[in-house]
Design an enzyme around this catalytic site. Structure first.
Site, PDB file in Angstrom:
ATOM      1  N   LYS A   1       0.834  -1.196   0.000  1.00 53.67           N
ATOM      2  CA  LYS A   1       0.000   0.000   0.000  1.00 53.67           C
ATOM      3  C   LYS A   1       0.876   1.255   0.000  1.00 53.67           C
ATOM      4  CE  LYS A   1      -3.713  -1.982   2.893  1.00 53.67           C
ATOM      5  NZ  LYS A   1      -4.857  -1.836   1.984  1.00 53.67           N
TER       6      LYS A   1
ATOM      7  N   ARG B   1     -10.301 -11.792   1.435  1.00 53.04           N
ATOM      8  CA  ARG B   1     -11.105 -12.852   0.814  1.00 53.04           C
ATOM      9  C   ARG B   1     -10.390 -14.200   0.862  1.00 53.04           C
ATOM     10  NH1 ARG B   1     -11.161  -9.326  -4.530  1.00 53.04           N
ATOM     11  NH2 ARG B   1     -11.286  -7.834  -2.820  1.00 53.04           N
TER      12      ARG B   1
END
Length: 488
Positions: free
Chosen positions: A256, A330
């Protein structure tokens, strides 16, 4: 205790031993008589320009009232939700007093005011050298009749559940890695009729939990899976809760940007939520079996970290090509959903700070809800009663092909295509929800997916009982869903 204890009184608040008084008032109208026992209140409010609009708060002076007095506005014809928010607004802003007495000048259920006061009075034992703006540790809510034992238990359990989420998520990641989180889960349910199993990295490897292991392998702090089970005698329904618990999310090798990494200790909100909801169910002795799966990992870059293009094999045997290591939630939930499905519960609910796309779609107040229509409707009904905003999003069949990988069963991201990011993630998760029987054509277990990336953290100004920071969103809705399902 991080939230105030809440009691009741039927005596006038002028006779209370509280240090300060909070009145909940509707929108002020000219010519309305003063409420009984508060003569001169209308004139006092007019003198300071207080209108009683929703969200308003003001310290006032009323002749003949020696104690410090404040008012919180509940708006026109206030609903229970508005009264709850007003009590929370008042307790959040009426600082510096150990004991606050609360009364609504319009009819209001004790539980509504007590819950708002307990939620608004939350305080984090922070790391400041000197505490400022200390909130009350005791609240007395005036009522004409004593609340039921069920109501008092519910207020304590729900406020405690929200406080647990806030405490866990606010704790810096350096002090709450995967093993620390697992220990905190064990401690949270100590003394309750809850069974706990903690799977360490060796047990995860032996069990085939490739999603969690793949996300956590780049960190010096190995991952954990925590399973909790509350199974009261005679329970006729089983609800499984699955939570994303990324104790810190750097994005892994798909790193990030620095600004996006700030606050990523918050990425374990989902796991904290399902832990807190199960704890509340046990404390309230709800007659429903609740299991919770906490999928816990650190997502860190290192020489051991999963690389873009690597393939992971999840618990149910599905292979996943990892195109973006920052789409890690996920992957851990894939293992949690598969594990929960093996028990064939009546309903599975997963909770996760899953996608930034949900904030683009719904903003910061609405939870994104996906899943089977009937199960989603049950959740939305509960969230409506709890006054927590939520909105159903579709799981479009035409997007299923986007999940295909040329070398594995699935891919975890659509590189270069940001459209429908939250829907893609929901479809990915649905793949891991099991069937109600071994028949390949059998329907899937009823399932609800809650994307709380937008609502789990309030980055703007406080409102109602909600502070700036961690919100505990969906806790009250999930507890209400469990309680209402048990009543059917």
């Amino acid at each position: 205790m991080p939230f105030p204890s809440v009691a009741y009184t039927s005596a006038p608040l002028r006779e209370s031993d509280a240090d300060a008084i909070l009145l909940i008032v509707p929108t002020v109208s000219e010519g309305n008589p003063d409420p009984e026992g508060w003569e001169g209140l209308g004139a006092a409010l007019s003198a300071v320009g207080f209108t009683g609009s929703a969200g308003s708060f003001q310290r006032v002076h009323l002749p003949g009232v020696e104690k410090p007095l404040a008012v919180a506005g509940a708006g026109v014809d206030p609903s229970d939700a508005a009264l709850r928010d007003a009590a929370g607004t008042g307790l959040r802003q009426l600082t510096g007093f150990e004991h606050v007495a609360v009364q609504s000048v319009v009819a209001a259920p004790w539980r509504v005011l007590a819950e708002g006061a307990a939620l608004g009075g939350y305080r984090f034992a922070d790391y400041k050298k000197k505490a400022t703006k200390v909130r009350a540790s005791r609240v007395t809510v005036q009522t004409t009749a004593a609340p039921s034992e069920a109501d008092t238990a519910a207020v304590s359990a729900v406020a405690g559940a929200v406080a647990l989420v806030k405490d866990l998520v606010t704790t810096p990641a350096e002090w709450l890695g995967p093993a620390d989180f697992a220990d905190a889960a064990v401690e949270a349910v100590a003394g309750l009729p809850v069974e706990v199993e903690v799977l360490d990295e060796d047990a995860l490897r032996d069990g085939g939990y490739g999603g969690i292991l793949g996300v956590g392998q780049g960190s010096d702090r190995p991952p954990r899976m925590v399973r909790l089970d509350y199974s009261p005698a005679g329970a006729e329904r089983h609800v499984a809760l699955v939570g994303k618990g990324i104790t810190f999310d750097t994005g892994g090798l798909s790193l990030k940007p620095p600004a996006s990494m700030v606050g990523m200790k918050y990425d374990m909100c989902g796991a904290a939520t399902v832990l807190a909801v199960l704890k509340a169910a046990a404390e309230m002795q709800l007659p429903v079996k609740v299991s919770a799966w906490l999928c816990i990992a650190d997502n860190m870059p290192s020489g051991r970290a999963t690389r873009p293009g690597d393939v992971l094999r999840t618990l149910d045997g599905t292979t996943v090509e990892v195109l973006n290591t920052d789409a890690e939630g996920r992957l851990v939930l894939a293992d949690g959903l598969a594990a929960a499905s093996r028990e064939n519960p009546d309903l599975i609910v997963d909770v996760a700070t899953l996608t930034g796309a949900i904030t683009i779609a719904l903003g910061n107040r609405h939870t994104g809800v996906m899943g089977d229509d009937a199960a989603v409707a049950e959740y939305l009904s509960a969230s409506g009663r709890a006054a927590e905003l939520a909105w159903q999003l579709p799981l479009p069949d035409h997007m299923v092909d986007d999940l295909d990988s040329p070398i594995a069963d699935l891919q975890n991201a659509k590189i270069g295509d940001p459209s429908g990011g939250s829907l893609f993630a929901g479809l990915f998760l649905r793949h891991f929800v099991g069937r109600v029987s071994e028949d390949a054509d059998a329907p899937r277990i009823p399932w609800v997916h809650l994307d709380i990336a937008g609502v789990g953290m309030n980055k703007s100004a406080p409102f109602g009982y909600t502070d700036k920071g961690v919100t505990g969103a969906t806790v009250r809705s999930l507890v209400e869903m469990l309680a209402s399902g048990a009543r059917r």
